[in-house]
Design a protein around this motif. Structure first.
Motif, PDB file in Angstrom:
ATOM      1  N   ILE A 140      41.133  43.011  46.727  1.00 47.24           N
ATOM      2  CA  ILE A 140      40.631  42.267  47.879  1.00 47.24           C
ATOM      3  C   ILE A 140      39.176  42.675  48.102  1.00 47.24           C
ATOM      4  N   GLY A 141      38.295  41.685  48.188  1.00 46.19           N
ATOM      5  CA  GLY A 141      36.865  41.931  48.367  1.00 46.19           C
ATOM      6  C   GLY A 141      36.424  41.807  49.808  1.00 46.19           C
ATOM      7  N   ALA A 142      35.129  41.750  50.013  1.00 45.79           N
ATOM      8  CA  ALA A 142      34.518  41.748  51.345  1.00 45.79           C
ATOM      9  C   ALA A 142      34.894  40.530  52.181  1.00 45.79           C
ATOM     10  N   HIS A 143      35.263  39.429  51.536  1.00 42.26           N
ATOM     11  CA  HIS A 143      35.627  38.216  52.269  1.00 42.26           C
ATOM     12  C   HIS A 143      37.134  38.081  52.457  1.00 42.26           C
ATOM     13  N   GLY A 144      37.887  39.141  52.106  1.00 47.00           N
ATOM     14  CA  GLY A 144      39.335  39.093  52.234  1.00 47.00           C
ATOM     15  C   GLY A 144      40.005  38.285  51.132  1.00 47.00           C
ATOM     16  N   LYS A 145      39.285  38.021  50.051  1.00 50.43           N
ATOM     17  CA  LYS A 145      39.811  37.241  48.929  1.00 50.43           C
ATOM     18  C   LYS A 145      39.840  38.116  47.682  1.00 50.43           C
ATOM     19  N   LEU A 146      40.649  37.722  46.694  1.00 49.32           N
ATOM     20  CA  LEU A 146      40.717  38.468  45.451  1.00 49.32           C
ATOM     21  C   LEU A 146      39.402  38.385  44.688  1.00 49.32           C
ATOM     22  N   VAL A 147      38.992  39.520  44.137  1.00 47.43           N
ATOM     23  CA  VAL A 147      37.775  39.591  43.325  1.00 47.43           C
ATOM     24  C   VAL A 147      38.042  40.385  42.051  1.00 47.43           C
ATOM     25  N   MET A 148      37.241  40.120  41.034  1.00 50.81           N
ATOM     26  CA  MET A 148      37.275  40.872  39.788  1.00 50.81           C
ATOM     27  C   MET A 148      35.848  40.980  39.271  1.00 50.81           C
ATOM     28  N   PHE A 149      35.478  42.178  38.835  1.00 50.86           N
ATOM     29  CA  PHE A 149      34.149  42.398  38.269  1.00 50.86           C
ATOM     30  C   PHE A 149      34.244  42.382  36.748  1.00 50.86           C
ATOM     31  N   LEU A 150      33.303  41.682  36.124  1.00 46.59           N
ATOM     32  CA  LEU A 150      33.218  41.600  34.671  1.00 46.59           C
ATOM     33  C   LEU A 150      32.190  42.612  34.176  1.00 46.59           C
ATOM     34  N   HIS A 151      32.477  43.218  33.051  1.00 50.04           N
ATOM     35  CA  HIS A 151      31.592  44.255  32.519  1.00 50.04           C
ATOM     36  C   HIS A 151      30.219  43.672  32.204  1.00 50.04           C
ATOM     37  N   PRO A 152      29.148  44.302  32.701  1.00 51.23           N
ATOM     38  CA  PRO A 152      27.801  43.760  32.463  1.00 51.23           C
ATOM     39  C   PRO A 152      27.418  43.697  30.982  1.00 51.23           C
ATOM     40  N   LYS A 153      27.962  44.568  30.154  1.00 52.87           N
ATOM     41  CA  LYS A 153      27.623  44.530  28.725  1.00 52.87           C
ATOM     42  C   LYS A 153      28.161  43.274  28.053  1.00 52.87           C
ATOM     43  N   ASP A 154      29.147  42.629  28.677  1.00 53.15           N
ATOM     44  CA  ASP A 154      29.696  41.384  28.132  1.00 53.15           C
ATOM     45  C   ASP A 154      29.094  40.154  28.811  1.00 53.15           C
ATOM     46  N   CYS A 155      28.196  40.380  29.764  1.00 50.10           N
ATOM     47  CA  CYS A 155      27.612  39.278  30.562  1.00 50.10           C
ATOM     48  C   CYS A 155      26.087  39.344  30.565  1.00 50.10           C
ATOM     49  N   ASP A 156      25.517  39.626  29.412  1.00 49.93           N
ATOM     50  CA  ASP A 156      24.061  39.660  29.253  1.00 49.93           C
ATOM     51  C   ASP A 156      23.370  40.624  30.203  1.00 49.93           C
ATOM     52  N   GLY A 157      24.024  41.753  30.475  1.00 50.27           N
ATOM     53  CA  GLY A 157      23.418  42.787  31.309  1.00 50.27           C
ATOM     54  C   GLY A 157      23.567  42.573  32.804  1.00 50.27           C
ATOM     55  N   VAL A 158      24.315  41.548  33.213  1.00 46.77           N
ATOM     56  CA  VAL A 158      24.494  41.255  34.645  1.00 46.77           C
ATOM     57  C   VAL A 158      25.923  41.592  35.047  1.00 46.77           C
ATOM     58  N   LEU A 159      26.073  42.361  36.116  1.00 47.73           N
ATOM     59  CA  LEU A 159      27.389  42.606  36.683  1.00 47.73           C
ATOM     60  C   LEU A 159      27.794  41.332  37.424  1.00 47.73           C
ATOM     61  N   VAL A 160      28.902  40.723  36.991  1.00 44.99           N
ATOM     62  CA  VAL A 160      29.364  39.462  37.577  1.00 44.99           C
ATOM     63  C   VAL A 160      30.670  39.722  38.310  1.00 44.99           C
ATOM     64  N   GLU A 161      30.696  39.290  39.556  1.00 44.15           N
ATOM     65  CA  GLU A 161      31.911  39.350  40.362  1.00 44.15           C
ATOM     66  C   GLU A 161      32.464  37.933  40.450  1.00 44.15           C
ATOM     67  N   LEU A 162      33.745  37.782  40.126  1.00 44.28           N
ATOM     68  CA  LEU A 162      34.419  36.512  40.344  1.00 44.28           C
ATOM     69  C   LEU A 162      35.226  36.630  41.634  1.00 44.28           C
ATOM     70  N   GLU A 163      35.172  35.595  42.456  1.00 43.95           N
ATOM     71  CA  GLU A 163      35.901  35.606  43.733  1.00 43.95           C
ATOM     72  C   GLU A 163      36.747  34.347  43.832  1.00 43.95           C
ATOM     73  N   GLN A 164      38.008  34.527  44.226  1.00 44.36           N
ATOM     74  CA  GLN A 164      38.891  33.381  44.438  1.00 44.36           C
ATOM     75  C   GLN A 164      38.297  32.495  45.538  1.00 44.36           C
ATOM     76  N   ALA A 165      38.118  31.224  45.239  1.00 43.26           N
ATOM     77  CA  ALA A 165      37.549  30.288  46.211  1.00 43.26           C
ATOM     78  C   ALA A 165      38.550  29.977  47.314  1.00 43.26           C
TER      79      ALA A 165
END
Length: 165
Positions: A140-165
């Motif tokens: 559960i993330g800051a908005h009370g929704k499920l989140v997952m972080f993707l490894h930055p080494k697999d995302c061109d050096g950017v830490l990407v957080e996915l959040e359930q809409a």
């Protein structure tokens, strides 16, 4: 003149191609869809100073600081109309933001958060494509929704957080 005539013949054909069609041609439609940019997160060494900057100097609508012990951070959101800025400050000794601020003393962009319509399908699909996750399960993330972080080494050096809409 020969080259100009050649381009007249080639260019109209190229213009008819659809970029989106060429990017997705031959790929099955995913079960999940990438949505809008939810926020850009900025790690800050001084939360009060950063909050004051966006609220008092820039005139932004700024939330109160909220502790998120499960993530080891305090968060403050700055509303921008079409998206938000998330100010992050360490909470506790094991905060992941502490390590980031040790390397970036003045603070800086930490991650981007993009909404997805089905976070579980997104995680399954991305794992199958060898994209590493930073945790075994969504939290559960800051908005009370499920989140997952993707490894930055697999995302061109950017830490990407996915959040359930």
């Amino acid at each position: 003149l020969g080259v100009a005539n050649h381009f007249r013949k080639v260019v109209p054909t190229v213009r008819r191609l659809s970029l989106s069609a060429s990017l997705t041609q031959g790929r099955p439609s995913p079960v999940w869809k990438l949505g809008r940019l939810n926020h850009v997160a900025i790690a800050v060494p001084n939360l009060e100073k950063a909050t004051s900057f966006y609220r008092d100097l820039l005139g932004g609508h700024v939330s109160e600081a909220v502790p998120l012990p499960d993530h080891g951070v305090y968060t403050v959101f700055v509303e921008l109309g079409n998206t938000k800025l998330e100010l992050l400050h360490p909470l506790g000794e094991k905060s992941p933001i502490s390590g980031f601020l040790e390397k970036n003393k003045a603070g800086g962009m930490h991650h981007i958060c993009i909404e997805v319509n089905d976070i579980h399908s997104a995680i399954t699909d991305l794992k199958a494509k060898n994209i590493r996750m930073l945790s075994s399960e969504p939290r559960i993330g800051a908005h009370g929704k499920l989140v997952m972080f993707l490894h930055p080494k697999d995302c061109d050096g950017v830490l990407v957080e996915l959040e359930q809409a």
